[in-house]
Design a protein around this motif. Structure first.
Motif, PDB file in Angstrom:
ATOM      1  N   ALA A 139       7.698  -6.161 -10.187  1.00 14.31           N
ATOM      2  CA  ALA A 139       6.673  -5.702  -9.248  1.00 14.31           C
ATOM      3  C   ALA A 139       7.143  -4.462  -8.495  1.00 14.31           C
ATOM      4  O   ALA A 139       6.380  -3.493  -8.333  1.00 14.31           O
ATOM      5  CB  ALA A 139       6.325  -6.826  -8.267  1.00 14.31           C
ATOM      6  N   ARG A 140       8.396  -4.480  -8.048  1.00 11.71           N
ATOM      7  CA  ARG A 140       8.929  -3.326  -7.312  1.00 11.71           C
ATOM      8  C   ARG A 140       8.905  -2.062  -8.172  1.00 11.71           C
ATOM      9  O   ARG A 140       8.704  -0.954  -7.652  1.00 11.71           O
ATOM     10  CB  ARG A 140      10.363  -3.610  -6.857  1.00 11.71           C
ATOM     11  CG  ARG A 140      10.432  -4.471  -5.601  1.00 11.71           C
ATOM     12  CD  ARG A 140      11.867  -4.858  -5.251  1.00 11.71           C
ATOM     13  NE  ARG A 140      11.916  -5.493  -3.925  1.00 11.71           N
ATOM     14  CZ  ARG A 140      12.385  -4.915  -2.837  1.00 11.71           C
ATOM     15  NH1 ARG A 140      12.866  -3.692  -2.877  1.00 11.71           N
ATOM     16  NH2 ARG A 140      12.384  -5.553  -1.684  1.00 11.71           N
ATOM     17  N   ALA A 141       9.119  -2.227  -9.480  1.00 10.75           N
ATOM     18  CA  ALA A 141       9.101  -1.067 -10.379  1.00 10.75           C
ATOM     19  C   ALA A 141       7.720  -0.430 -10.452  1.00 10.75           C
ATOM     20  O   ALA A 141       7.594   0.741 -10.811  1.00 10.75           O
ATOM     21  CB  ALA A 141       9.562  -1.491 -11.776  1.00 10.75           C
ATOM     22  N   ALA A 142       6.683  -1.189 -10.103  1.00 16.33           N
ATOM     23  CA  ALA A 142       5.315  -0.662 -10.074  1.00 16.33           C
ATOM     24  C   ALA A 142       4.841  -0.394  -8.657  1.00 16.33           C
ATOM     25  O   ALA A 142       3.641  -0.207  -8.423  1.00 16.33           O
ATOM     26  CB  ALA A 142       4.371  -1.643 -10.764  1.00 16.33           C
ATOM     27  N   GLY A 143       5.771  -0.390  -7.705  1.00 19.37           N
ATOM     28  CA  GLY A 143       5.421  -0.119  -6.322  1.00 19.37           C
ATOM     29  C   GLY A 143       4.774  -1.291  -5.609  1.00 19.37           C
ATOM     30  O   GLY A 143       4.121  -1.117  -4.586  1.00 19.37           O
TER      31      GLY A 143
ATOM     32  N   GLN B  30       0.795  -1.229   0.000  1.00 18.91           N
ATOM     33  CA  GLN B  30       0.000   0.000   0.000  1.00 18.91           C
ATOM     34  C   GLN B  30       0.831   1.285   0.000  1.00 18.91           C
ATOM     35  O   GLN B  30       0.591   2.176  -0.829  1.00 18.91           O
ATOM     36  CB  GLN B  30      -0.966  -0.028   1.192  1.00 18.91           C
ATOM     37  CG  GLN B  30      -2.112   0.969   1.089  1.00 18.91           C
ATOM     38  CD  GLN B  30      -1.712   2.382   1.475  1.00 18.91           C
ATOM     39  OE1 GLN B  30      -0.834   2.556   2.342  1.00 18.91           O
ATOM     40  NE2 GLN B  30      -2.295   3.375   0.837  1.00 18.91           N
ATOM     41  N   PRO B  31       1.842   1.417   0.838  1.00 21.55           N
ATOM     42  CA  PRO B  31       2.592   2.685   0.832  1.00 21.55           C
ATOM     43  C   PRO B  31       3.321   2.937  -0.479  1.00 21.55           C
ATOM     44  O   PRO B  31       3.245   4.040  -1.040  1.00 21.55           O
ATOM     45  CB  PRO B  31       3.579   2.516   1.999  1.00 21.55           C
ATOM     46  CG  PRO B  31       2.990   1.458   2.858  1.00 21.55           C
ATOM     47  CD  PRO B  31       2.287   0.528   1.930  1.00 21.55           C
ATOM     48  N   THR B  32       4.032   1.928  -0.981  1.00 21.17           N
ATOM     49  CA  THR B  32       4.825   2.129  -2.200  1.00 21.17           C
ATOM     50  C   THR B  32       3.948   2.197  -3.440  1.00 21.17           C
ATOM     51  O   THR B  32       4.229   2.961  -4.369  1.00 21.17           O
ATOM     52  CB  THR B  32       5.858   1.002  -2.360  1.00 21.17           C
ATOM     53  OG1 THR B  32       5.208  -0.278  -2.173  1.00 21.17           O
ATOM     54  CG2 THR B  32       6.971   1.134  -1.332  1.00 21.17           C
ATOM     55  N   ARG B  33       2.884   1.414  -3.471  1.00 18.72           N
ATOM     56  CA  ARG B  33       1.981   1.449  -4.632  1.00 18.72           C
ATOM     57  C   ARG B  33       1.252   2.786  -4.702  1.00 18.72           C
ATOM     58  O   ARG B  33       1.095   3.372  -5.780  1.00 18.72           O
ATOM     59  CB  ARG B  33       0.979   0.295  -4.550  1.00 18.72           C
ATOM     60  CG  ARG B  33      -0.022   0.230  -5.703  1.00 18.72           C
ATOM     61  CD  ARG B  33       0.626  -0.059  -7.029  1.00 18.72           C
ATOM     62  NE  ARG B  33      -0.382  -0.222  -8.078  1.00 18.72           N
ATOM     63  CZ  ARG B  33      -0.111  -0.274  -9.376  1.00 18.72           C
ATOM     64  NH1 ARG B  33       1.145  -0.191  -9.810  1.00 18.72           N
ATOM     65  NH2 ARG B  33      -1.077  -0.424 -10.263  1.00 18.72           N
ATOM     66  N   SER B  34       0.803   3.300  -3.573  1.00 22.35           N
ATOM     67  CA  SER B  34       0.113   4.592  -3.559  1.00 22.35           C
ATOM     68  C   SER B  34       1.013   5.702  -4.065  1.00 22.35           C
ATOM     69  O   SER B  34       0.597   6.560  -4.858  1.00 22.35           O
ATOM     70  CB  SER B  34      -0.377   4.914  -2.149  1.00 22.35           C
ATOM     71  OG  SER B  34      -1.349   3.990  -1.742  1.00 22.35           O
ATOM     72  N   SER B  35       2.255   5.684  -3.612  1.00 25.63           N
ATOM     73  CA  SER B  35       3.215   6.685  -4.053  1.00 25.63           C
ATOM     74  C   SER B  35       3.441   6.581  -5.559  1.00 25.63           C
ATOM     75  O   SER B  35       3.509   7.605  -6.263  1.00 25.63           O
ATOM     76  CB  SER B  35       4.533   6.509  -3.297  1.00 25.63           C
ATOM     77  OG  SER B  35       5.505   7.406  -3.750  1.00 25.63           O
TER      78      SER B  35
END
Length: 606
Positions: free
Chosen positions: A312-316, A19-24
């Motif tokens: 996946a990390r590249a998309a948060g 949630q935190p990284t994807r939202s950003s």
């Protein structure tokens, strides 16, 4: 069909964890998407530079008429069979763009190296990090920021993950991936492997081996085994990033050109309809889980337990090997393609291919249908087989029933109730094993170990007949920080020979074994790696190791107190010096220093 509770649970925990990284990430995407188009936003000198080389009519369209402009990023080179067919794609795409009242430009090229060429050489130590170089090159290409959409032209091992990671940095752009397809079938993969094993024993010479290899790898297109390159294509279908059914159409097939034109029409359709389907929205948590399920159901490449973590990390989005393991418990194995069977990818395509597998998974509630894709019909569109009429128009037919149940089977009668990958954990660290091709009686191996500091050392010991016994070979100092984590596929023939003699053998390594890893049990990607102080640096010759793929454990059977007191050996200085010199490895020193673990995607950019 209701979504399987495990698939739903894994998806939900990924959503919560991310949630935190994807939202950003989505905030940045929205800001970029809400800007004016490049020709309106940039200064006059910037615009003039961007379109100076365009034909006059194209320049008029994009500058004056504000026509959509599509950026092309290509991995073309004419050395590699998989990418040679891409040579003429840009002109084809530009022609189709003009028909649609748009323009297209080659925004940039990315390097594409072949692991088959560099296997067992110093050049292979650049391979894994070439993914991040490709991602950076993609970002450089798109950074000119005058595009309304993008097409990614690439196929093989590190190329597709690199293009995908790079494209996700421009998540506001609608993006379609454009493959070239596999080469036609030559010498079967099984026959090729037999010759390799004979060569490893000195029973055939270089001339015979070269003849066999040349019959196997004989024309344009990807290699025909189900390794990383072809696993890439399966996953892109499952993610909805292709024109449906594009993955395994041969380069020379009549429908291939029309599918390439359709890729342009698809991305242009998104921009013209102002449908909000940028790649950063398409690649969400459900999309990533669909890709993981497709990998497991087809016994795909172990490399994707590294690459798709990075994607996946590249998309948060944050995933780990526990997620793969949980899914593997409920996702059935629906296909057997070499090295998990005798068939090649052309036979897989003819038997039903990705369309059959995706339909079966959807119908079984193991994939999520209501996801955003580059098409308008969701993932169900990816269950068809494409063909072209005489006038060039495309149509898709349902994959139907399996044309060969030795190659693909329905979810109701799978080859195995579980996926092809297994997580191992124990006092040697965390690792993965590809069990879909390993005989059932080899899922548990307990034997004394022999420790090697390089793959070359193992070859020397094999040639000297020092390994003819039940044995677990530990090959360490092969992780991302040590030497860039090369594939160790050259170890397959000697280990297969030992197994063929009746010995119980296995490999334990912090390196990779590639999508071609097969019938020999191999605990790979051991993390933490030896160079980062991992437990492999404590192992000694003669230690008893137990690899248990059924229980999911990897243990050295040494008294706990003794093990705790044992010193961790440093990486030999000679290896440190050798790993950093020659074949351009000097330029990758910072990547080795900064690389995360295999389970964290071996990223050098976080």
């Amino acid at each position: 069909m209701k979504l399987h509770q495990t698939v739903e649970a894994v998806t939900q925990r990924i959503i919560e964890r991310s949630q935190p990284t994807r939202s950003s990430y989505l905030e940045r995407l929205t800001l970029a998407a809400n800007r004016k188009p490049g020709p309106e936003r940039l200064g006059c000198a910037n615009v003039a530079h961007a379109f100076a080389a365009m034909p006059a009519n194209d320049k008029l369209r994009v500058v004056t008429e504000r026509a959509p402009n599509i950026g092309i990023v290509t991995a073309y080179n004419d050395m590699l069979s998989a990418h040679a067919p891409l040579q003429h794609y840009p002109e084809l795409i530009k022609q189709e763009a003009r028909k649609g009242g748009a323009t297209a430009q080659v925004a940039g090229g990315v390097p594409a190296m072949c692991d088959g060429i560099t296997q067992g050489t110093a050049g292979m130590e650049l391979s894994l990090f070439s993914r991040d170089v490709i991602a950076m090159a993609t970002a450089v290409a798109l950074s000119h920021d005058v595009f309304d959409g993008a097409l990614m032209l690439g196929v093989c091992d590190k190329i597709v993950p690199g293009l995908l990671i790079g494209a996700l940095q421009f998540g506001h752009l609608p993006t379609v991936f454009v493959p070239a397809g596999p080469m036609t079938s030559g010498l079967s993969n099984g026959e090729k492997s037999k010759v390799r094993e004979l060569a490893a024993q000195g029973l055939v010479g270089r001339a015979e081996l070269l003849q066999a290899e040349s019959k196997a790898y004989h024309g344009p297109g990807t290699c025909t085994f189900y390794g990383t390159a072809n696993s890439n294509q399966m996953l892109l279908e499952a993610m909805g990033l292709h024109v449906p059914g594009t993955a395994f159409i041969n380069p020379g097939a009549a429908v291939r050109e029309e599918l390439t034109r359709e890729a342009l029409r698809t991305v242009l359709g998104i921009t013209k309809a102002r449908r909000f389907a940028p790649i950063g929205q398409v690649v969400d948590e459900r999309c990533i889980v669909n890709a993981m399920v497709a990998l497991l159901a087809t016994g795909g490449s172990t490399n994707h337990l590294i690459h798709w973590v990075a994607v996946a990390r590249a998309a948060g989005i944050v995933i780990d090997w526990n997620d793969f393991s949980a899914l593997s418990e409920v996702v059935p194995l629906l296909s057997r393609v070499y090295p998990n069977g005798a068939a090649d990818v052309n036979q897989f395509q003819n038997a039903g291919g990705p369309g059959f597998v995706i339909r079966e998974l959807l119908d079984a509630g193991l994939m999520q249908a209501d996801v955003l894709t580059v098409r308008t019909g969701g993932l169900r569109e990816y269950t068809g087989i494409p063909s072209a009429s005489l006038d060039g128009s495309l149509h898709w037919e349902d994959a139907g029933s399996s044309k060969d149940d030795a190659i693909v089977r329905p979810a109701s009668a799978p080859f195995s109730p579980h996926g092809g990958l297994k997580l191992l954990a124990g006092n040697l660290g965390r690792s993965v094993i590809k069990i879909s091709a390993v005989p059932d009686d080899r899922h548990v191996i307990e034997a004394p170990c022999r420790v090697f500091d390089s793959q070359e050392a193992l070859h020397v010991a094999f040639a000297a007949d020092e390994l003819n016994r039940d044995l677990i070979c530990v090959v360490r100092w092969q992780g991302p920080q040590a030497n860039g984590m090369p594939e160790l596929h050259k170890l397959t023939p000697p280990l297969a020979v030992l197994q063929g003699k009746g010995f119980k053998v296995a490999l334990v390594t912090d390196g990779r074994m590639s999508g071609a890893s097969g019938k020999v049990p191999a605990a790979i990607h051991v993390s933490p790696e030896a160079a980062a102080g991992g437990a492999l640096a404590k192992v000694r010759d003669g230690d008893i190791i137990r690899l248990d793929a059924n229980a999911g454990t990897l243990q050295v059977l040494v008294d706990a107190a003794q093990w705790e007191a044992r010193a961790t050996q440093p990486m030999p200085q000679a290896l440190i010096e050798a790993n950093g010199l020659g074949m351009g490895r000097e330029l990758f020193a910072s990547m080795r220093r900064n690389a995360l673990s295999a389970e964290q995607g071996a990223c050098s950019w976080l």
